[in-house]
Design a protein around this motif. Structure first.
Motif, short mmCIF file in Angstrom:
data_model
loop_
_atom_site.label_atom_id
_atom_site.label_comp_id
_atom_site.label_asym_id
_atom_site.label_seq_id
_atom_site.Cartn_x
_atom_site.Cartn_y
_atom_site.Cartn_z
N LYS A 189 -0.88 36.92 22.45
CA LYS A 189 0.17 35.88 22.18
C LYS A 189 -0.26 35.06 21.28
CE LYS A 189 3.73 36.69 25.22
NZ LYS A 189 5.19 36.37 26.28
N GLN A 253 -1.15 38.04 27.69
CA GLN A 253 -1.23 39.47 27.21
C GLN A 253 -2.86 39.31 26.74
OE1 GLN A 253 1.68 40.85 24.64
NE2 GLN A 253 3.11 40.47 26.31
N SER A 316 -1.26 42.27 16.43
CA SER A 316 0.10 42.24 17.54
C SER A 316 1.08 43.15 16.92
CB SER A 316 0.60 40.93 17.24
OG SER A 316 1.01 40.45 15.87
#
Length: 874
Positions: A189, A253, A316
């Protein structure tokens, strides 16, 4: 967005202006940094009080911000003292400097503890532990050589409290960087990544400031490493404005060390370190002093920071695709609009953009296909439900329809009309559901096809449709009861679609001929002779004058529609004449002015197809086995059989309701009876196996499938292959049943036990015996028997049965037993077993319990608690 822009201006604007115009005024610059730190502290404190949940059930700190409050509070106080020591001319007393150092040591120690407790579960893998050990050793050596040794050598700092403060300070800095480095290479993140990177920048900047502090006296200069410190504080402040869970690690995460995310970051970081070592080995630069080393470390930090940032932006998007693909399995079968969401492309990375664009195209097509499939699945499910509901309605309706015809003739006409209308409404519901199903599956190849059709079901469907069309006309009644013994088994050859259109138009014409929309239309199905079948549409409208009647059937000739909004062009009757003649039939019109009109459509009667049963032929000594999950159908067959002298012909009727009892009965009785007729339903509620499957499984040939699915061509073809015939379930009450002349049952079934005949005279024999411990139920039966002049014996216990045995016939007396006869009494079904062994034949269980509990007792009929001969006044 506005508040973030204003916050950024507030944080960075004064720093840049003050550095430009007051580069030597550390006090003013420091005050602004304190204001930023104060803002962070107040913001976190405000969030903590808004949460109002300081402790959880385990009595530990529940809100992550609370644990970080001491960190920023001690930092704020330490900054104020630090600025004071730089601004006061005499540099302040040693006590103030010691307090300042102690506060920073506490600040770093608390932050190290918070990081440990928040992130320890993400640092338990071997690679992370190894990284922590290596980084800790390297930083410990650097810290000891460039900070602790110079400080300990200074005369003014050679005290125990200063040693303790500086060592704890150094250990905290080493621990923070060592724990955060494995995390920043793996966290996914972006906000968590920036937060952790700012904590590292804060510590690295503090490390640089301590370098310059340790050598201040020797160098005589003070460098501006506090900019890194201020930037880190400002970014954390902005992040805390946007993200409420910035300090919460529950949803962190973290990737593995084998991921693209980690690989890209480590590659750039390790590559930068090796490049610096190579440059140092080639003597392209020299570490002249600690400040040179500090600058290189800061350069390396920013290289790692930017490489990490680029890696997380690329990975991501790829990770998002992976998580969406993983979640697709959980979305299958759900009522969703989008199977997977599209992903925004990352401008500037062409390879990744290409993958994402192709993925988005795939998602778009997949969503379209799945939504189309879901819509189709809903339609199929609705069709299946409609068929099942129609099937379930029509089964008991056939029994009800027959009972009304046979047993309610003595009711007043107005009551019979009400009952008939309600039955017609139920028929309309079932037929409408089936018609929708047929419409949804009709083939375009059937438009002109001419086939042999069963007239009764088609006419009922048309009448249902017209009732629905004219339901707003309350004064109009459309009768179409085509299920009786006279219309049974009438087949003709025609085109289904054209025939339906003709009958529909004839009913429309009759409706238009009714005065003010009030009246009655009757549609009947008859067979005036063995070669002809007739459909009659009759109304009690205004009739047709003779001069017009003679011209009907010609093109452009119509009557009664001149003033109608639906005025016709005279092609309807002409179309009917043409098609009926093409099918080999005739159409005639009879009418009388003021009384009404009758239209008779006559077609050649054709032989029923092979699958249809024109009549049921039974022989003495055989068994009739009925397999159906609907109790109403069992009662329908019992009502059909009760007047056919089955007892005199030794014909046994067996009622079964599920596959298990069916298999058991066939296995136990197949060799006892010389001939067995099986009447089986197709669908059995709660079972995947069908009646047709059971007949094929047991290799049964003499069988009739009694089903509402008789129109299904696949079922017809399978029946033809197995040699099984068909009866539409709604016609079960009207199929002709014939029994051959009585013969000596003993010669037919020599292996069966010959029932003993009660020696009592028939005049003294009880017709019915009812055993029940309920006094009021016995009184009800007795009153009903007295009203019908029936010889009934009621008993409260099975023990009293023996007293009346000489007046109870084993063959003729019908015995009803309640199942629960009180304490210390045999169950009704247990006593029935005794009576069955003793030769009593007409045994019934009068109970409210489920009949499926007694399917193993094939000779025992199960009914409700109602008296069988009581008059029903409904």
């Amino acid at each position: 967005m506005v508040k973030y822009i204003l916050s950024a201006i507030y944080v960075f604007g004064p720093i840049l202006l003050l550095r430009m115009f007051c580069p030597d005024n550390y006090f003013i610059t420091g005050i602004h940094a304190h204001i930023s730190e104060l803002g962070i502290s107040l913001l976190l404190l405000n969030k903590a009080f808004k949460e109002r949940k300081f402790f959880n059930a385990e009595n530990s700190l529940a809100f992550a911000h609370i644990r970080w409050l001491p960190v920023f509070i001690t930092m704020l106080v330490g900054e104020i003292i630090y600025t004071y020591t730089l601004s006061v001319p005499n540099r302040g007393a040693q006590t103030i400097i010691k307090i300042d150092a102690l506060l920073y040591a506490i600040f770093m120690s608390i932050m190290a503890l918070n990081i440990f407790f928040d992130y320890k579960k993400y640092l338990r893998d071997r690679a992370s532990i190894g990284s922590i050990i290596v980084v800790s050793l390297f930083l410990s050596i650097v810290n000891f050589k460039f900070i602790l040794v110079p400080l300990f050598q200074s005369v003014e700092f050679q005290t125990f409290d200063h040693y303790f403060t500086e060592i704890s300070y150094a250990l905290s800095e080493v621990s923070i960087i060592a724990m955060l480095l494995p995390l920043v290479f793996r966290v996914n993140k972006i906000e968590k990544y920036l937060f952790l990177q700012m904590l590292i920048l804060m510590v690295v900047s503090d490390l640089a400031i301590r370098y310059q502090t340790s050598l201040f006296e020797q160098t005589g200069m003070l460098m501006g490493f506090e900019h890194g410190w201020q930037i880190s504080i400002a970014v954390i402040f902005l992040l805390s404005l946007k993200y409420d869970d910035l300090f919460n690690t529950d949803n962190l995460q973290v990737t593995t060390y084998h991921s693209i995310r980690t690989g890209l970051s480590l590659f750039v970081c390790i590559g930068g370190i090796l490049l610096m070592l190579l440059m140092a080995y080639l003597k392209l630069f020299q570490l002249k002093d600690v400040f040179c080393l500090t600058n290189l470390l800061l350069i390396l930090y920013f290289i790692c920071f930017l490489s990490n940032l680029l890696a997380i932006l690329i990975s991501s998007r790829i990770d998002l695709i992976s998580r969406i693909l993983e979640s697709m399995d959980t979305n299958v079968g759900k009522d969703i609009v989008n199977f997977a969401p599209p992903v925004k492309t990352l401008t500037g990375v062409s390879e990744v953009d290409k993958i994402l664009r192709r993925y988005n195209i795939l998602v778009e097509h997949t969503n379209h296909i799945i939504n189309k499939h879901l819509e189709q699945s809903k339609k199929v499910a609705l069709v299946e439900i409609s068929c099942q509901v129609a099937h379930d309605i029509r089964s008991p309706l056939s029994a009800l329809n027959m009972m009304v015809k046979l047993n309610l003739q003595e009711l007043p006409e107005e009551k019979r009309i009400i009952i008939r209308q309600q039955i017609e409404r139920i028929q309309d519901i079932a037929n409408n559901l089936l018609a929708k199903n047929r419409g949804s599956t009709a083939s375009t190849n059937d438009v002109k096809a001419v086939r042999v059709e069963l007239l009764s079901s088609i006419i009922e469907e048309i009448v249902t449709e017209k009732r629905l069309n004219f339901r707003s006309r309350l004064g109009l009644t459309i009768e179409g009861d085509v299920y009786d013994s006279t219309s049974y088994g009438l087949f003709a050859k025609f085109n289904f679609i054209e025939f339906k259109r003709i009958i529909s138009n004839l009913i429309n014409n009759s409706a238009e001929a009714l005065k003010e929309g009030h009246g009655k239309i009757a549609v009947r199905l008859t067979s005036p002779n063995s070669k002809t079948v007739s459909v009659v549409v009759e109304d009690n409208g205004k009739g047709i004058p003779p001069e017009v009647l003679a011209k009907l059937g010609q093109k452009h000739i119509s009557y009664g529609k001149e003033n109608s909004s639906e005025s016709g062009n005279g092609l309807g009757l002409n179309h009917a004449y043409t098609n009926v003649h093409f099918w080999g039939g005739e159409l005639s019109v009879e009418s009388e002015v003021g009384k009404g009109t009758k239209i008779i459509l006559s077609l050649p009667r054709v032989t029923p197809p092979k699958w249809f049963v024109p009549s049921i032929e039974l022989e003495p000594g055989q068994a009739v086995v009925i397999l159906d999950d609907d109790q109403g159908i069992h009662q329908t067959w019992d009502n059909r059989f009760k007047d056919l002298s089955f007892e005199n012909n030794n014909i046994t009727v067996v009622h079964l309701s599920n596959p298990g009892t069916f298999r058991e009965w066939v296995k136990a009785h197949n060799v006892i009876y010389q001939k067995i007729l099986f009447l089986s339903d197709f669908e059995l509620l709660g079972y995947t196996i069908t009646g047709l499957d059971l007949l094929e499984e047991q290799n049964i040939k003499d069988a009739i499938l009694v089903t509402s699915h008789y129109e299904n061509h696949k079922i017809r073809e399978r029946c033809d292959r197995l040699g099984v015939r068909l009866i539409p379930k709604m016609l079960a009450g009207f199929v002709p049943i014939n029994v051959l002349l009585n013969v000596d049952c003993l010669s037919v079934l020599p292996q069966l036990e010959v029932p003993s005949v009660n020696s009592s005279s028939n005049t003294d024999i009880y017709e019915y015996v009812y055993i029940d411990d309920d006094k009021w139920l016995r009184m009800g039966w007795e009153m009903a028997a007295k009203k019908k002049n029936i010889n009934l014996l009621t008993l409260s216990t099975t023990n009293d049965f023996e007293k009346h045995k000489d007046k109870i016939s084993k063959e003729k007396t019908v015995i009803y037993l309640d199942r629960n006869l009180g304490e210390n009494e045999l169950k009704g079904d247990e006593f029935a077993k005794i009576l069955h062994v003793d030769g009593y034949q007409n045994l019934n269980l009068a109970t409210g319990e489920d009949a499926d509990l007694f399917t193993n007792l094939s000779w025992l009929k199960v009914y409700g608690k109602e008296c069988p001969f009581e008059e029903n006044d409904w």
